[in-house]
Motif scaffolding. Sequence first.
Motif, PDB file in Angstrom:
ATOM      1  N   LYS A  30       0.804  -1.219   0.000  1.00 48.80           N
ATOM      2  CA  LYS A  30       0.000   0.000   0.000  1.00 48.80           C
ATOM      3  C   LYS A  30       0.839   1.272   0.000  1.00 48.80           C
ATOM      4  N   GLU A  45      -9.503  10.182  -4.146  1.00 48.15           N
ATOM      5  CA  GLU A  45     -10.594   9.228  -3.937  1.00 48.15           C
ATOM      6  C   GLU A  45     -10.167   7.813  -4.332  1.00 48.15           C
ATOM      7  N   LEU A  46      -9.412   7.714  -5.405  1.00 48.42           N
ATOM      8  CA  LEU A  46      -8.917   6.408  -5.830  1.00 48.42           C
ATOM      9  C   LEU A  46      -7.961   5.825  -4.795  1.00 48.42           C
ATOM     10  N   ARG A  47      -7.063   6.659  -4.262  1.00 47.73           N
ATOM     11  CA  ARG A  47      -6.130   6.181  -3.224  1.00 47.73           C
ATOM     12  C   ARG A  47      -6.883   5.679  -2.010  1.00 47.73           C
ATOM     13  N   VAL A  48      -7.932   6.384  -1.609  1.00 43.99           N
ATOM     14  CA  VAL A  48      -8.725   5.954  -0.450  1.00 43.99           C
ATOM     15  C   VAL A  48      -9.288   4.554  -0.692  1.00 43.99           C
ATOM     16  N   LYS A  49      -9.815   4.321  -1.888  1.00 41.46           N
ATOM     17  CA  LYS A  49     -10.343   2.984  -2.218  1.00 41.46           C
ATOM     18  C   LYS A  49      -9.237   1.937  -2.188  1.00 41.46           C
ATOM     19  N   LEU A  50      -8.088   2.274  -2.764  1.00 45.11           N
ATOM     20  CA  LEU A  50      -6.979   1.322  -2.812  1.00 45.11           C
ATOM     21  C   LEU A  50      -6.460   0.981  -1.422  1.00 45.11           C
ATOM     22  N   ASN A  52      -8.094   0.515   1.124  1.00 44.91           N
ATOM     23  CA  ASN A  52      -9.010  -0.423   1.778  1.00 44.91           C
ATOM     24  C   ASN A  52      -8.960  -1.824   1.171  1.00 44.91           C
ATOM     25  N   THR A  53      -8.057  -2.048   0.234  1.00 41.21           N
ATOM     26  CA  THR A  53      -7.950  -3.363  -0.401  1.00 41.21           C
ATOM     27  C   THR A  53      -7.133  -4.323   0.453  1.00 41.21           C
ATOM     28  N   GLU A  58      -8.622  -7.271  -5.687  1.00 42.14           N
ATOM     29  CA  GLU A  58      -9.415  -6.096  -5.323  1.00 42.14           C
ATOM     30  C   GLU A  58      -8.821  -4.846  -5.998  1.00 42.14           C
ATOM     31  N   ILE A  62     -10.836  -2.443  -8.822  1.00 42.39           N
ATOM     32  CA  ILE A  62     -11.014  -0.994  -8.664  1.00 42.39           C
ATOM     33  C   ILE A  62     -10.451  -0.254  -9.874  1.00 42.39           C
TER      34      ILE A  62
END
Length: 64
Positions: A30, A45-50, A52-53, A58, A62
């Motif tokens: 990460k 926003e993309l980093r926030v999703k990543l 949480n992987t 996953e 995304i």
Amino acid sequence: MSLSEILNTMVEHTKSFEKEMFFKNFAVMKKHFKAYVHGFVGAKELRVKLMNTTNADEVEKIIK
């Protein structure tokens, strides 16, 4: 490199990490996401999703 190429490289890097470094915690990977995902609209926003992987599948889902 285009954004698409960068993100695809990140997915491949993540898959390689998971395959070769299976004995390490995925959280280690990460720290690299910020290097790949920055400088474009929606990067935060993309980093926030990543962040949480828990695995490469996953991450790929995304990005796709």
